[in-house]
Design a protein around this motif. Structure first.
Motif, PDB file in Angstrom:
ATOM      1  N   UNK A  80      -9.482  14.169  20.852  1.00  0.00           N
ATOM      2  CA  UNK A  80     -10.219  13.011  21.362  1.00  0.00           C
ATOM      3  C   UNK A  80     -10.029  11.805  20.458  1.00  0.00           C
ATOM      4  N   UNK A  81     -10.018  12.043  19.158  1.00  0.00           N
ATOM      5  CA  UNK A  81      -9.804  10.934  18.227  1.00  0.00           C
ATOM      6  C   UNK A  81      -8.460  10.265  18.473  1.00  0.00           C
ATOM      7  N   UNK A  82      -7.479  11.063  18.928  1.00  0.00           N
ATOM      8  CA  UNK A  82      -6.161  10.508  19.149  1.00  0.00           C
ATOM      9  C   UNK A  82      -5.935  10.039  20.575  1.00  0.00           C
ATOM     10  N   UNK A  83      -6.905  10.239  21.465  1.00  0.00           N
ATOM     11  CA  UNK A  83      -6.706   9.927  22.874  1.00  0.00           C
ATOM     12  C   UNK A  83      -7.701   8.889  23.391  1.00  0.00           C
ATOM     13  N   UNK A  84      -8.985   9.121  23.156  1.00  0.00           N
ATOM     14  CA  UNK A  84     -10.011   8.188  23.633  1.00  0.00           C
ATOM     15  C   UNK A  84      -9.877   6.861  22.893  1.00  0.00           C
ATOM     16  N   UNK A  85      -9.866   5.775  23.635  1.00  0.00           N
ATOM     17  CA  UNK A  85      -9.661   4.469  23.026  1.00  0.00           C
ATOM     18  C   UNK A  85     -10.997   3.759  22.820  1.00  0.00           C
ATOM     19  N   UNK A  86     -10.993   2.818  21.906  1.00  0.00           N
ATOM     20  CA  UNK A  86     -12.144   1.948  21.723  1.00  0.00           C
ATOM     21  C   UNK A  86     -13.315   2.581  21.005  1.00  0.00           C
ATOM     22  N   UNK A  87     -13.122   3.744  20.378  1.00  0.00           N
ATOM     23  CA  UNK A  87     -14.201   4.356  19.613  1.00  0.00           C
ATOM     24  C   UNK A  87     -15.350   4.864  20.472  1.00  0.00           C
ATOM     25  N   UNK A  88     -15.094   5.166  21.749  1.00  0.00           N
ATOM     26  CA  UNK A  88     -16.145   5.655  22.643  1.00  0.00           C
ATOM     27  C   UNK A  88     -16.567   7.059  22.229  1.00  0.00           C
ATOM     28  N   UNK A  89     -17.853   7.296  22.146  1.00  0.00           N
ATOM     29  CA  UNK A  89     -18.363   8.607  21.723  1.00  0.00           C
ATOM     30  C   UNK A  89     -19.209   9.281  22.796  1.00  0.00           C
ATOM     31  N   UNK A  90     -19.373   8.634  23.934  1.00  0.00           N
ATOM     32  CA  UNK A  90     -20.247   9.177  24.976  1.00  0.00           C
ATOM     33  C   UNK A  90     -19.698   8.837  26.357  1.00  0.00           C
ATOM     34  N   UNK A  91     -19.755   9.801  27.273  1.00  0.00           N
ATOM     35  CA  UNK A  91     -19.346   9.572  28.660  1.00  0.00           C
ATOM     36  C   UNK A  91     -20.585   9.174  29.454  1.00  0.00           C
ATOM     37  N   UNK A  92     -20.614   7.940  29.959  1.00  0.00           N
ATOM     38  CA  UNK A  92     -21.798   7.482  30.687  1.00  0.00           C
ATOM     39  C   UNK A  92     -21.461   6.697  31.952  1.00  0.00           C
ATOM     40  N   UNK A  93     -20.192   6.770  32.403  1.00  0.00           N
ATOM     41  CA  UNK A  93     -19.814   6.075  33.631  1.00  0.00           C
ATOM     42  C   UNK A  93     -18.578   6.748  34.215  1.00  0.00           C
ATOM     43  N   UNK A  94     -18.254   6.376  35.456  1.00  0.00           N
ATOM     44  CA  UNK A  94     -17.109   6.991  36.125  1.00  0.00           C
ATOM     45  C   UNK A  94     -16.061   5.934  36.440  1.00  0.00           C
ATOM     46  N   UNK A  95     -14.821   6.389  36.627  1.00  0.00           N
ATOM     47  CA  UNK A  95     -13.725   5.526  37.038  1.00  0.00           C
ATOM     48  C   UNK A  95     -12.698   6.393  37.749  1.00  0.00           C
ATOM     49  N   UNK A  96     -12.247   5.996  38.941  1.00  0.00           N
ATOM     50  CA  UNK A  96     -11.300   6.830  39.695  1.00  0.00           C
ATOM     51  C   UNK A  96     -10.015   7.093  38.915  1.00  0.00           C
ATOM     52  N   UNK A  97      -9.503   8.298  39.020  1.00  0.00           N
ATOM     53  CA  UNK A  97      -8.210   8.655  38.441  1.00  0.00           C
ATOM     54  C   UNK A  97      -7.132   8.373  39.477  1.00  0.00           C
ATOM     55  N   UNK A  98      -6.092   7.655  39.057  1.00  0.00           N
ATOM     56  CA  UNK A  98      -4.986   7.339  39.948  1.00  0.00           C
ATOM     57  C   UNK A  98      -3.832   8.304  39.708  1.00  0.00           C
ATOM     58  N   UNK A  99      -3.010   8.514  40.720  1.00  0.00           N
ATOM     59  CA  UNK A  99      -1.830   9.346  40.560  1.00  0.00           C
ATOM     60  C   UNK A  99      -0.956   8.766  39.445  1.00  0.00           C
ATOM     61  N   UNK A 100      -0.534   9.618  38.526  1.00  0.00           N
ATOM     62  CA  UNK A 100       0.264   9.174  37.396  1.00  0.00           C
ATOM     63  C   UNK A 100      -0.525   8.894  36.141  1.00  0.00           C
ATOM     64  N   UNK A 101      -1.867   8.907  36.212  1.00  0.00           N
ATOM     65  CA  UNK A 101      -2.703   8.614  35.047  1.00  0.00           C
ATOM     66  C   UNK A 101      -2.692   9.761  34.033  1.00  0.00           C
ATOM     67  N   UNK A 102      -2.780   9.410  32.768  1.00  0.00           N
ATOM     68  CA  UNK A 102      -3.013  10.398  31.718  1.00  0.00           C
ATOM     69  C   UNK A 102      -4.499  10.765  31.717  1.00  0.00           C
ATOM     70  N   UNK A 103      -4.804  12.038  31.437  1.00  0.00           N
ATOM     71  CA  UNK A 103      -6.185  12.508  31.463  1.00  0.00           C
ATOM     72  C   UNK A 103      -6.412  13.503  30.325  1.00  0.00           C
ATOM     73  N   UNK A 104      -7.674  13.783  30.048  1.00  0.00           N
ATOM     74  CA  UNK A 104      -8.060  14.847  29.125  1.00  0.00           C
ATOM     75  C   UNK A 104      -9.217  15.616  29.757  1.00  0.00           C
ATOM     76  N   UNK A 105      -9.425  16.837  29.310  1.00  0.00           N
ATOM     77  CA  UNK A 105     -10.532  17.616  29.840  1.00  0.00           C
ATOM     78  C   UNK A 105     -11.085  18.511  28.739  1.00  0.00           C
ATOM     79  N   UNK A 106     -12.391  18.856  28.891  1.00  0.00           N
ATOM     80  CA  UNK A 106     -13.027  19.770  27.960  1.00  0.00           C
ATOM     81  C   UNK A 106     -13.525  20.985  28.705  1.00  0.00           C
ATOM     82  N   UNK A 107     -12.937  22.158  28.455  1.00  0.00           N
ATOM     83  CA  UNK A 107     -13.304  23.379  29.159  1.00  0.00           C
ATOM     84  C   UNK A 107     -13.699  24.491  28.211  1.00  0.00           C
ATOM     85  N   UNK A 108     -14.496  25.432  28.725  1.00  0.00           N
ATOM     86  CA  UNK A 108     -14.970  26.560  27.915  1.00  0.00           C
ATOM     87  C   UNK A 108     -13.812  27.400  27.373  1.00  0.00           C
TER      88      UNK A 108
END
Length: 442
Positions: A320-348
């Motif tokens: 996350x330190x190397x991927x999330x931009x702008x020093x964001x530490x909390x998920x509090x809003x949504x934004x549509x993912x477009x085809x071709x977008x880079x993504x990350x996920x947190x799973x058990x």
């Protein structure tokens, strides 16, 4: 999570790798380049990459080519379960891997002349519609709805969750706020099939308040057994050392073992006394299809106990330190993912991983779904050979690099080469219709 277990099939025009990997692995047109393959003594592994925005098949796939391919597949409609389009090959460089239409058939399907003819017809159609041949790869597989800690009162994004007394286990995506009138209910989001394995019917709001545990029962049991084994192994190391030295073992080693045992005992005491109940089932979607998007609806809400409510804080992990931009530490809003977008996920099961949303959506026949299947966003692992998600990651939230929530994992192939995701705006819209209120990220 729904898992697609796959094995490649022999086709008459295929090149065979007899590398001793448990049977021949053959694909159409995926023979390795000498520059791509160095003999290391290990079996060749075909890598999967997203198709890329610039390939001509992206423009001609929707709506025409997809529909024509499905027409060909439906000549044997009861045999195929998934249709995907990727770059597949042995190179870690995507542009050196052939664009490939991947067709997955039910395990046990007899493959012969009919599927050879269908594959060849699809190649010919791709020439007519795209001006070039697109390779066709046929696999055998199963598409199942399967689900898979820390001992903290507030669940973290990506921790395990499951119905009390059930062997089903999946991922706690994160916290949502439901507003109906002046009332706000704090809920956790995961998949319906995680909470209601084996049942396709929706659970209306408040009609079945079954107990939900976090960590899940199966995860909790695994953790306790791992701790008990660690104690047993360390105790055995100490006893063997004393036996070999006549009771005058290495003092430094004995101290390390003693300190480790004290730590494990404390963790074991915490694990066995931990109150797993996180809440009760609030409502679920059942296994349905979005009328507007044609994708799967597979969400489940857990009404959380007050002592176990929180916010969607991002853990300080390196990815996350190397991927999330702008020093964001909390998920509090949504934004549509477009085809071709880079993504990350947190799973058990697999933790935090990177991927990219394939530029062509996939057609999947999930159990309980329509005969023709559903149209799903497909996430390909950013690092070939490293899974994006595995069994147990159903319900994991998929984030954009700006830290905004974009989707939720609902399934994927067994080895994690690619995964399927439902857009979060579709999930939230369906939740709001079901509960008659508004839904926001907590």
């Amino acid at each position: 999570m729904p898992v697609l277990r796959q094995r490649a099939l022999n086709l008459s025009d295929s090149s065979t790798d007899s590398s001793g990997s448990g049977g021949s692995f053959t694909t159409s047109g995926l023979s390795p380049s000498p520059m791509d393959h160095v003999d290391t003594g290990y079996p060749l592994v075909i890598l999967t990459h997203n198709i890329g925005k610039d390939h001509p098949i992206v423009e001609c796939w929707e709506p025409l080519l997809r529909a024509i391919v499905i027409q060909h597949l439906n000549l044997r409609s009861n045999e195929w379960i998934a249709l995907d389009v990727f770059r597949r090959g042995w190179s870690h460089e995507p542009t050196r891997c052939e664009p490939t239409i991947v067709i997955t058939l039910k395990r046990g399907t007899e493959v012969g002349t009919v599927w050879d003819v269908i594959a060849q017809n699809i190649r010919e159609v791709s020439v007519a519609k795209c001006g070039r041949t697109i390779e066709v790869e046929i696999l055998l597989g199963e598409l199942d709805r399967l689900g898979q800690s820390s001992w903290e009162d507030i669940p973290t994004m990506g921790s395990s969750i499951g119905l009390a007394g059930s062997l089903s286990s999946g991922t706690f995506g994160g916290f949502l706020d439901l507003r109906t009138g002046s009332q706000i209910v704090k809920v956790g989001l995961t998949c319906h099939h995680v909470l209601c394995a084996g049942h396709s019917e929706a659970i209306p709001m408040g009609s079945k308040p079954s107990i939900v545990n976090q960590p899940s029962d199966i995860h909790h049991t695994d953790q306790v057994q791992d701790l008990e084994k660690s104690l047993e192994d360390t105790r055995g190391d100490m006893e063997r050392t004393n036996a070999l030295t006549g009771g005058y073992g290495n003092n430094a080693f004995i101290k390390i073992c003693s300190d480790h045992m004290a730590t494990v005992k404390a963790q074991l005491e915490l694990a066995t006394s931990f109150r797993k109940q996180v809440g009760t089932i609030f409502a679920t979607s059942g296994l349905r299809v979005s009328a507007s998007q044609g994708c799967s609806l597979d969400w489940g809400l857990v009404k959380l106990e007050p002592s176990r409510c929180g916010t969607n804080e991002l853990p300080p992990t390196p990815i996350l330190n190397g991927t999330i931009i702008g020093g964001i530490t909390r998920v509090n809003s949504i934004a549509p993912i477009q085809l071709g977008d880079s993504v990350i996920k947190g799973g058990y099961k697999t933790g935090w991983t990177r991927g990219v949303c394939n530029e062509i959506k996939s057609q999947c026949k999930l159990p309980g779904g329509p005969e023709g299947g559903t149209v799903e966003y497909c996430i390909v692992s950013r690092k070939p050979g490293i899974p994006f998600s595995l069994e147990g990651d159903s319900g994991a939230w998929v984030l954009r690099p700006n830290g905004k929530l974009g989707g939720m994992v609902i399934g994927g192939v067994l080895d994690g080469r690619w995964s399927y995701m439902t857009p979060i705006e579709t999930v939230i819209g369906d939740i709001e219709n079901a509960v008659g209120g508004t839904c926001t990220v907590a």
